[in-house]
Design a protein around this motif. Structure first.
Motif, short mmCIF file in Angstrom:
data_model
loop_
_atom_site.label_atom_id
_atom_site.label_comp_id
_atom_site.label_asym_id
_atom_site.label_seq_id
_atom_site.Cartn_x
_atom_site.Cartn_y
_atom_site.Cartn_z
N ASN A 92 0.83 -1.21 0.00
CA ASN A 92 0.00 0.00 0.00
C ASN A 92 0.86 1.26 0.00
N ARG A 93 1.96 1.24 0.75
CA ARG A 93 2.83 2.41 0.80
C ARG A 93 3.51 2.65 -0.54
N GLU A 106 5.06 12.80 3.15
CA GLU A 106 5.54 11.51 2.63
C GLU A 106 7.04 11.37 2.85
N ASP A 142 0.95 4.06 -2.90
CA ASP A 142 0.66 5.47 -2.63
C ASP A 142 1.77 6.37 -3.16
N PHE A 199 1.51 6.67 -6.92
CA PHE A 199 0.41 7.57 -7.28
C PHE A 199 0.84 9.03 -7.14
N ARG A 200 1.50 9.34 -6.03
CA ARG A 200 1.89 10.73 -5.79
C ARG A 200 2.99 11.18 -6.76
#
Length: 281
Positions: free
Chosen positions: A101-102, A250, A105, A108-109
């Motif tokens: 998941n990390r 992040e 993410d 995506f960013r």
């Protein structure tokens, strides 16, 4: 009678060195181990019934009155191993899910920061360590072939292509190095040098000022080998790149992971300095 005795001895022999057998068979998954534990427990129950049904003669053949005590000890050990395997399976599932998941993410960013990149078209993030469904993650289903020296075998021209890209980087040809390392990772996906290629591509892109692309390269280097020799540096460089891109939250999380995952690595000290510079809480 002999069959009873032989079955009992086999069960005892299997249970005693069980953890060693697990370490030796690296192709086993946790699900396989749990299944074998269940099978062995069932066989032990059947053996107990057969032993009791055989009366005193069977008991003496199995070693006397202490036979049942030894069976109880084996059964308790099997129960403990089963419990520990289930706990490990659950832990692996949580770690894999959180890590995947990390990474997703971050991908995506980073895509949001890249011109022309549509987050809606990003592929599904690959599960860290491969498909961990059913907690098969710690098993090694395939390993690179090794030569007698113990080093992984390289594909034909793999070392030469890597060295050529590295020479370009060392000579200051950062664009050439970035392009060559990108081609290398596509040609030798999953090879022994692929993680290094991702990392060094990140170094070349960072020198070119392409921070977003460099961050993605560092992310690829880390996610491809989260416990490899380049992992601490890749995670540190990823966090620093995110900080430069203005993704402070992040960056703080990523830099914090360096010290958590690799507390004894030199990069942990650098990550601590970077955390303070960014004002991370």
């Amino acid at each position: 009678m002999i069959r009873v005795l032989r079955s009992f001895l086999v069960a005892a022999a299997l249970a005693a060195p069980f953890s060693a057998a697990i370490a030796q068979d690296k192709a086993q998954t946790l699900a396989d181990i749990r299944a074998e534990l269940g099978t062995l427990a069932g066989e032990l129950q059947a053996l107990r019934s057969e032993l009791l049904a055989g009366g005193d003669a069977a008991m003496q053949a199995a070693g006397g009155a202490s036979a049942l005590d030894r069976m109880n000890a084996i059964e308790a050990a099997l129960s403990r191993l089963t419990s520990e395997t289930e706990a490990l399976q659950n832990r692996v599932n949580r770690v894999v899910a959180d890590g995947t998941n990390r990474v997703g993410d971050l991908e995506f960013r980073l895509c949001e920061l890249e011109e022309g990149c549509d987050p809606a078209n990003l592929p599904v993030t690959a599960t860290l360590g491969g498909d961990a469904g059913g907690a098969t993650a710690p098993a090694v289903t395939s390993l690179p072939e090794v030569n007698p020296s113990g080093m992984p075998e390289l594909a034909v021209s793999e070392q030469a292509d890597f060295d050529r890209a590295k020479a370009a980087l060392d000579s200051g040809d950062f664009r050439g190095a970035a392009d060559q390392f990108a081609a290398f990772t596509q040609s030798y996906t999953g090879g022994p040098l692929t993680g290094d290629a991702h990392f060094l591509r990140g170094e070349a892109l960072a020198q070119l000022g392409e921070t977003s692309n460099a961050a993605r390269a560092y992310l690829d280097a880390f996610s491809g080998a989260p416990n490899g020799p380049r992992a601490p540096a890749a995670l540190l460089k990823l966090g620093a790149s995110l900080g430069l891109l203005g993704q402070t939250q992040e960056a703080c999380v990523t830099l914090g992971e360096v010290g958590t995952r690799f507390p004894t690595a030199p990069e942990a000290v650098e990550a601590g300095t970077a955390l303070r510079t960014l004002g991370c809480q």
